[in-house]
Design a protein around this motif. Structure first.
Motif, mmCIF file in Angstrom:
data_model
loop_
_atom_site.group_PDB
_atom_site.id
_atom_site.type_symbol
_atom_site.label_atom_id
_atom_site.label_comp_id
_atom_site.label_asym_id
_atom_site.label_seq_id
_atom_site.Cartn_x
_atom_site.Cartn_y
_atom_site.Cartn_z
ATOM 1 N N GLU A 44 0.823 -1.218 0.000
ATOM 2 C CA GLU A 44 0.000 0.000 0.000
ATOM 3 C C GLU A 44 0.849 1.257 0.000
ATOM 4 N N THR A 45 1.904 1.270 0.789
ATOM 5 C CA THR A 45 2.743 2.470 0.841
ATOM 6 C C THR A 45 3.582 2.606 -0.431
ATOM 7 N N ARG A 46 3.919 1.497 -1.056
ATOM 8 C CA ARG A 46 4.619 1.584 -2.351
ATOM 9 C C ARG A 46 3.706 2.188 -3.407
ATOM 10 N N ILE A 47 2.448 1.798 -3.387
ATOM 11 C CA ILE A 47 1.487 2.369 -4.335
ATOM 12 C C ILE A 47 1.348 3.869 -4.087
ATOM 13 N N ALA A 48 1.294 4.253 -2.818
ATOM 14 C CA ALA A 48 1.203 5.684 -2.480
ATOM 15 C C ALA A 48 2.442 6.432 -2.959
ATOM 16 N N LEU A 49 3.612 5.817 -2.810
ATOM 17 C CA LEU A 49 4.857 6.433 -3.287
ATOM 18 C C LEU A 49 4.821 6.590 -4.797
ATOM 19 N N GLN A 50 4.407 5.554 -5.501
ATOM 20 C CA GLN A 50 4.337 5.630 -6.957
ATOM 21 C C GLN A 50 3.368 6.733 -7.384
ATOM 22 N N HIS A 51 2.233 6.803 -6.727
ATOM 23 C CA HIS A 51 1.249 7.844 -7.048
ATOM 24 C C HIS A 51 1.827 9.240 -6.803
ATOM 25 N N GLU A 52 2.509 9.417 -5.686
ATOM 26 C CA GLU A 52 3.115 10.712 -5.371
ATOM 27 C C GLU A 52 4.131 11.127 -6.435
ATOM 28 N N LEU A 53 4.982 10.185 -6.830
ATOM 29 C CA LEU A 53 5.994 10.502 -7.837
ATOM 30 C C LEU A 53 5.358 10.806 -9.190
ATOM 31 N N GLN A 54 4.332 10.055 -9.565
ATOM 32 C CA GLN A 54 3.682 10.296 -10.848
ATOM 33 C C GLN A 54 2.885 11.597 -10.836
ATOM 34 N N THR A 55 2.328 11.938 -9.696
ATOM 35 C CA THR A 55 1.613 13.208 -9.586
ATOM 36 C C THR A 55 2.579 14.381 -9.700
ATOM 37 N N SER A 56 3.744 14.261 -9.058
ATOM 38 C CA SER A 56 4.724 15.343 -9.065
ATOM 39 C C SER A 56 5.490 15.448 -10.374
ATOM 40 N N LEU A 57 5.770 14.296 -10.988
ATOM 41 C CA LEU A 57 6.683 14.272 -12.132
ATOM 42 C C LEU A 57 6.026 13.929 -13.461
ATOM 43 N N GLY A 58 4.770 13.545 -13.425
ATOM 44 C CA GLY A 58 4.101 13.080 -14.635
ATOM 45 C C GLY A 58 4.192 11.561 -14.712
ATOM 46 N N PRO A 59 3.370 10.963 -15.552
ATOM 47 C CA PRO A 59 3.278 9.505 -15.568
ATOM 48 C C PRO A 59 4.567 8.794 -15.997
ATOM 49 N N VAL A 60 5.251 9.295 -16.989
ATOM 50 C CA VAL A 60 6.443 8.606 -17.496
ATOM 51 C C VAL A 60 7.636 8.809 -16.567
ATOM 52 N N LEU A 61 7.973 10.056 -16.293
ATOM 53 C CA LEU A 61 9.103 10.330 -15.416
ATOM 54 C C LEU A 61 8.833 9.817 -13.996
ATOM 55 N N GLY A 62 7.588 9.918 -13.537
ATOM 56 C CA GLY A 62 7.223 9.407 -12.220
ATOM 57 C C GLY A 62 7.414 7.906 -12.118
ATOM 58 N N ARG A 63 7.019 7.184 -13.167
ATOM 59 C CA ARG A 63 7.209 5.730 -13.176
ATOM 60 C C ARG A 63 8.696 5.382 -13.182
ATOM 61 N N GLN A 64 9.476 6.116 -13.979
ATOM 62 C CA GLN A 64 10.926 5.881 -14.026
ATOM 63 C C GLN A 64 11.566 6.163 -12.666
ATOM 64 N N ALA A 65 11.149 7.245 -12.021
ATOM 65 C CA ALA A 65 11.691 7.588 -10.701
ATOM 66 C C ALA A 65 11.342 6.496 -9.694
ATOM 67 N N TYR A 66 10.114 6.026 -9.745
ATOM 68 C CA TYR A 66 9.674 4.956 -8.844
ATOM 69 C C TYR A 66 10.524 3.699 -9.069
ATOM 70 N N GLU A 67 10.719 3.327 -10.317
ATOM 71 C CA GLU A 67 11.508 2.132 -10.632
ATOM 72 C C GLU A 67 12.969 2.304 -10.216
ATOM 73 N N ASN A 68 13.544 3.482 -10.468
ATOM 74 C CA ASN A 68 14.935 3.732 -10.071
ATOM 75 C C ASN A 68 15.092 3.723 -8.553
ATOM 76 N N PHE A 69 14.113 4.292 -7.861
ATOM 77 C CA PHE A 69 14.182 4.285 -6.406
ATOM 78 C C PHE A 69 14.113 2.846 -5.889
ATOM 79 N N GLY A 70 13.227 2.072 -6.478
ATOM 80 C CA GLY A 70 13.118 0.669 -6.102
ATOM 81 C C GLY A 70 14.402 -0.101 -6.361
ATOM 82 N N ARG A 71 15.052 0.185 -7.478
ATOM 83 C CA ARG A 71 16.337 -0.478 -7.772
ATOM 84 C C ARG A 71 17.368 -0.157 -6.690
ATOM 85 N N LEU A 72 17.427 1.104 -6.286
ATOM 86 C CA LEU A 72 18.376 1.495 -5.244
ATOM 87 C C LEU A 72 18.049 0.794 -3.936
#
Length: 168
Positions: A44-72
């Motif tokens: 649930e909190t990962r979904i909230a994080l993904q939503h926050e990043l996509q809201t702030s950065l847009g759908p494409v960059l937000g998804r990339q940021a979420y994936e990069n953060f997860g990789r780290l």
């Protein structure tokens, strides 16, 4: 001879030792810690994080940021020297491991790769520290730009102060 209080203290995870408060951190570092907590607190909190990043950065960059953060985060766990200790989602304390992670992200975001690699070596196996610094740079630069946009006086001028006002 080791006393009972000494052995009990050594049983507590060193990485969870409180070293400060989240409110004492600069924006980028506080965001890194908050996102770290989101990542490891469940689906649930990962979904909230993904939503926050996509809201702030847009759908494409937000998804990339979420994936990069997860990789780290996943790299820090899979290559970790020991378990990465975190405080709870609502805790105002800053743990030692969280502080190290925050400084890794901030140093990497600002191009301070030697410092970032040193911080990374406290979290992951030293031979993997440079890779962690590269992963941290990918997400750190995005989080830093996101924070600048959100805190920029030009982007959000105070309602009581015109743009031309001088503070000092």
């Amino acid at each position: 001879m080791i006393s009972d209080s000494t052995s009990a203290a050594s049983a507590a995870p060193r990485g969870g030792a409180t070293v400060g408060l989240l409110t004492d951190l600069p924006a980028l570092e506080a965001t890194a810690v908050r996102h770290l907590r989101h990542w490891f607190s469940g689906a649930e909190t990962r979904i909230a994080l993904q939503h926050e990043l996509q809201t702030s950065l847009g759908p494409v960059l937000g998804r990339q940021a979420y994936e990069n953060f997860g990789r780290l985060c996943n790299f820090c766990v899979s290559e970790g020297r020991r378990p990465l200790v975190r405080h709870g989602m609502t805790c105002t304390c800053l743990g030692a491991d969280e502080n190290c992670f925050a400084n890794l992200v901030a140093a990497a975001a600002h191009g301070e790769y030697e410092d970032a690699t040193l911080f990374a070596a406290l979290i992951v196996q030293p031979a993997k520290a440079q890779r962690a610094a590269v992963l941290a740079a990918k997400i750190g630069m995005v989080l830093d730009k996101m924070g600048e946009q959100q805190t920029s006086p030009a982007a959000h001028p105070p309602a009581h102060m015109p743009l031309s006002a001088t503070l000092h």
